[in-house]
Design an enzyme around this catalytic site. Structure first.
Site, short mmCIF file in Angstrom:
data_model
loop_
_atom_site.label_atom_id
_atom_site.label_comp_id
_atom_site.label_asym_id
_atom_site.label_seq_id
_atom_site.Cartn_x
_atom_site.Cartn_y
_atom_site.Cartn_z
N TRP A 11 0.60 -1.14 -0.03
CA TRP A 11 -0.07 0.11 -0.16
C TRP A 11 0.79 1.34 0.09
O TRP A 11 0.41 2.24 -0.68
CB TRP A 11 -0.91 -0.24 0.97
CG TRP A 11 -1.94 0.87 1.07
CD1 TRP A 11 -2.54 1.47 2.26
CD2 TRP A 11 -2.96 1.48 -0.09
NE1 TRP A 11 -3.75 2.45 2.04
CE2 TRP A 11 -3.77 2.28 0.57
CE3 TRP A 11 -2.68 1.25 -1.19
CZ2 TRP A 11 -4.72 3.18 -0.12
CZ3 TRP A 11 -3.66 2.03 -1.99
CH2 TRP A 11 -4.70 2.89 -1.51
N ARG A 33 12.39 0.44 5.36
CA ARG A 33 12.87 -0.02 6.48
C ARG A 33 14.15 -0.48 5.97
O ARG A 33 15.28 -0.63 6.63
CB ARG A 33 12.13 -0.58 7.42
CG ARG A 33 12.75 -0.90 8.47
CD ARG A 33 12.01 -1.39 9.55
NE ARG A 33 10.56 -0.64 9.80
CZ ARG A 33 10.61 -0.02 10.71
NH1 ARG A 33 11.40 0.51 11.38
NH2 ARG A 33 9.29 0.82 10.95
N TYR A 50 6.25 -6.97 -3.09
CA TYR A 50 4.92 -6.68 -2.77
C TYR A 50 3.87 -6.57 -3.94
O TYR A 50 2.70 -6.69 -4.13
CB TYR A 50 4.68 -5.46 -1.66
CG TYR A 50 5.32 -5.86 -0.52
CD1 TYR A 50 4.64 -6.66 0.50
CD2 TYR A 50 6.48 -5.42 -0.03
CE1 TYR A 50 4.80 -6.84 1.71
CE2 TYR A 50 6.87 -5.47 1.30
CZ TYR A 50 5.94 -6.38 2.11
OH TYR A 50 6.56 -6.80 3.50
N LYS A 105 -5.12 0.17 9.19
CA LYS A 105 -6.56 0.07 9.25
C LYS A 105 -6.63 -1.04 10.41
O LYS A 105 -5.94 -2.03 10.37
CB LYS A 105 -7.44 -0.35 8.31
CG LYS A 105 -7.14 0.61 7.05
CD LYS A 105 -8.21 0.07 6.01
CE LYS A 105 -8.31 0.97 4.53
NZ LYS A 105 -8.89 0.27 3.61
N GLY A 141 -10.22 4.03 2.82
CA GLY A 141 -11.36 3.81 1.83
C GLY A 141 -11.20 2.53 1.11
O GLY A 141 -10.08 1.92 1.21
N LYS A 196 -13.99 -3.79 9.07
CA LYS A 196 -14.47 -4.46 7.69
C LYS A 196 -13.37 -5.65 7.53
O LYS A 196 -13.76 -6.70 7.12
CB LYS A 196 -14.03 -3.39 6.82
CG LYS A 196 -13.03 -2.72 6.54
CD LYS A 196 -11.92 -3.56 5.70
CE LYS A 196 -10.82 -2.82 5.49
NZ LYS A 196 -9.98 -3.33 4.50
N VAL A 284 0.37 -8.86 5.35
CA VAL A 284 -0.11 -8.80 6.74
C VAL A 284 -1.78 -8.68 6.64
O VAL A 284 -2.24 -8.05 5.72
CB VAL A 284 0.11 -7.27 7.29
CG1 VAL A 284 -0.81 -7.13 8.77
CG2 VAL A 284 1.44 -7.50 7.89
N GLU A 286 -4.78 -7.46 8.76
CA GLU A 286 -5.06 -6.70 9.90
C GLU A 286 -6.11 -7.56 10.46
O GLU A 286 -6.18 -7.38 11.75
CB GLU A 286 -5.00 -5.26 9.57
CG GLU A 286 -4.06 -4.69 9.00
CD GLU A 286 -2.84 -4.21 10.32
OE1 GLU A 286 -3.07 -4.85 11.38
OE2 GLU A 286 -2.06 -3.47 9.79
#
Length: 338
Positions: A11, A33, A50, A105, A141, A196, A284, A286
């Site tokens: 992201w 990083r 990614y 999120k 969003g 969500k 990940v 979340e």
């Protein structure tokens, strides 16, 4: 604008690419990083881990190491780390004069024996606790990183009590491929983004068990009711949950094939253990880490969230996938407005 994006996951990379391709010609730096990852992205001009195969814009600058000097004259700083790293990143940003926005999120996970006053918080609560001087907000969003990186049409929400942050996000990202809507209700936007993910695990389970589209529609609709109840208890506005960060993000994450949280539910339905499901993702999810905290916050506020509680029991191994369905369908009758 000079824009700094801290975190080169899927992201963070996608957001940096979107800003770098903006018609206004922003100067964008993406900080990684890991030095090896930054070097790979610099030489190969794509994020192999990614977002493989999607070429980075030539104008996008890569950086690593100490990032304190990067934001000295920045117009906007984006924190693109997972929720687990937000606290340390905000501590490092203490004193930053530029508007700051985070992308993560979820609720901060509560460690074993952790104090509820310090953990189990939404992102804006963490910021208020450890870096109250920051002018900050959230950029959220319904959005999959891959589609944003490819320039496909997307609508996002810039949420903050500070008009300076909302305007900075709109100016940085509103473009022919990205529509950015401003919203003052940071609580509602963050609750939607957190809950969500948990509900997407439930719908993934539903799809993995082949329960049908009726069941999926019921889960999404009742999940939206759970999300709204929790949000209102935390001080959110009800209309936020009918917008992009509520219904919009829920529908995307619960039904989209690119959803990692939905994928977790599907893998559990196939008989995979939770460690096996998480390891297979490579990213990940979340919802796995925030489900318990969502349930804890809801319980503390007296908010009924049966789908969330079923997901927690499933993740903890207290319910099998089939038992989770029986538990939800076996609940007594109730008014739809409750």
């Amino acid at each position: 604008m000079k824009i700094i994006v801290l975190g080169a996951g899927a992201w963070g990379t996608a957001v940096a690419m979107s800003a770098a391709l903006h018609p206004s010609g922003h100067a964008v730096t993406l900080w990684a990083r890991d030095a090896a990852q930054a070097a790979q992205m610099q030489t190969q001009r794509h994020n192999a881990r990614y977002l493989p195969g999607i070429t980075l814009p030539p104008s996008l600058t890569l950086a690593h190491g100490d990032f304190a000097a990067l934001w000295t004259d920045a117009d906007l700083v984006i924190v693109a780390t997972p929720m687990a790293a937000l606290r340390s990143m905000l501590q490092t940003l203490h004193g930053c004069a530029a508007p700051v926005a985070w992308l993560c999120k979820g609720f901060e996970a509560v460690p074993a024996g952790g104090a509820s006053a310090s953990f189990g918080l939404l992102a804006h609560e963490i910021q208020a606790q450890i870096a109250p001087d920051l002018i900050a907000g959230v950029f959220s969003g319904p959005s999959f990183a891959q589609e944003v990186a490819l320039g496909q049409p997307t609508a996002l929400v810039a949420a903050s009590p500070h008009v300076l942050v909302r305007d900075a996000l709109v100016n940085a990202f509103h473009s022919p491929s990205v529509r950015v809507y401003a919203n003052e209700d940071i609580v509602g936007v963050e609750v939607g983004g957190a809950v969500k993910n948990v509900l997407a695990i439930a719908t993934g389970l539903c799809d993995g068990l082949a329960l049908g589209l009726n069941a999926r529609a019921a889960l999404i609709t009742r999940g939206l009711a759970e999300m709204t109840r929790l949000g209102l208890a935390l001080g959110a506005r009800p209309d936020t949950f009918m917008g992009l960060s509520g219904l919009g993000d829920l529908v995307l994450t619960a039904t989209g094939d690119l959803s990692r949280n939905r994928r977790v539910g599907m893998l559990l339905a196939e008989g995979k253990t939770l460690p096996q499901a998480v390891e297979s993702l490579g990213h990940v999810a979340e919802g796995v880490y925030s489900a318990r905290t969502v349930a804890q916050r809801a319980a503390a506020l007296g908010v009924d969230m049966p789908i969330t509680h079923a997901v927690v029991a499933l993740l903890d191994g207290q319910l099998t996938p089939a038992d989770a369905v029986v538990t939800l369908m076996g609940r007594g009758p109730a008014s739809e407005l409750m």
